[in-house]
Design a protein around this motif. Sequence first.
Motif, PDB file in Angstrom:
ATOM      1  N   ILE A 182     -22.514 -24.664   3.255  1.00  0.00           N
ATOM      2  CA  ILE A 182     -21.452 -23.898   3.918  1.00  0.00           C
ATOM      3  C   ILE A 182     -21.885 -23.647   5.361  1.00  0.00           C
TER       4      ILE A 182
ATOM      5  N   LEU B 225     -15.508 -17.421   2.323  1.00  0.00           N
ATOM      6  CA  LEU B 225     -16.840 -17.969   2.583  1.00  0.00           C
ATOM      7  C   LEU B 225     -17.720 -17.015   3.387  1.00  0.00           C
TER       8      LEU B 225
ATOM      9  N   ARG C 211     -22.063 -18.188   4.847  1.00  0.00           N
ATOM     10  CA  ARG C 211     -22.140 -19.226   5.882  1.00  0.00           C
ATOM     11  C   ARG C 211     -23.584 -19.385   6.361  1.00  0.00           C
TER      12      ARG C 211
ATOM     13  N   PHE D 121     -13.490 -22.112  -4.143  1.00  0.00           N
ATOM     14  CA  PHE D 121     -14.885 -21.667  -4.093  1.00  0.00           C
ATOM     15  C   PHE D 121     -15.005 -20.373  -4.883  1.00  0.00           C
TER      16      PHE D 121
ATOM     17  N   ASP E 122     -17.253 -17.150  -5.638  1.00  0.00           N
ATOM     18  CA  ASP E 122     -18.352 -16.320  -5.138  1.00  0.00           C
ATOM     19  C   ASP E 122     -19.308 -16.030  -6.298  1.00  0.00           C
TER      20      ASP E 122
END
Length: 282
Positions: A221, A238, A242, A270, A272
């Motif tokens: 990421i 995200l 990152r 995505f 988490d």
Amino acid sequence: MDLYSRCIVGLRLTLVSTKSVNVGGVLYETVRPREARAGGGELLPYAGVPSTVVVDAEKLVDRDGQPLLPTVATETMIFNHGKVYLSNHIKSVCAKLRISLQPARPKTPTDKPVERWFRTLNQGLLAALPGYKGSDVHSRGEKVEDEAFFFIDELEAVIRDWITTVYHRRRHRGLCIPEVPGLKLSPLEMFEHGVTRADPLRIPPRPHRALDFLEEFRVPIHHYGVDIDGLRYNSVGLDGHRNQPSPYRGVDARKWPIAIDSGDISKAYFQDPQTRVWHVLN
């Protein structure tokens, strides 16, 4: 193909051979319907709420406001003896959703009615398309290489339109209701009849379980998002990850898993690892 109604509820058109992720993509579509295309056209039947039932969609959400999936889940998948149907990916997801895997009996075409449907598709649609080559030299047209051709996504769109506008609305002699002998029904009418008389709708334990069917990519990421097969995806989901290594180990250690539906690459998903919440990446 839904065995009861003969409706096509999931579809993937691939080049050369089929992979296990393609099988997963078909099962994903049967659980989570695709969004309508920008160019219009109908969607394949959703094996869940029939059109005769009125539902307040705003109330079908979990405590986080995420939409739930009212569905009559697949119970059994009948398949030939191809290895793609017995991959770890397919078996693990089917085990989570309690879908039975049943191999068809050798030399018993009645076990897989979808094989007969391929001939219907060939004679009812493909033979009339420009550039059709046929299954042998006797079915081949003259100078087909000089005629127009379709890209695979265009051909899949043509097939989907034919399914929804022709096949699903045409009377099928193999469909019948024992209580009303002689009644002629189309796959779409049989589908509505089956869902209406079925048991109460079942809700998956968690709304995003269908995403387990999708193909998974392991990528880093970056500050701008993620790159997958030349496409870039990003989302506020995200944030916090990152330029950070993932806690996952294995072959792609320190990379993050991103799920993508090969039938709709306009978005990715995505999860988490801390909150277990799924985020849509655009």
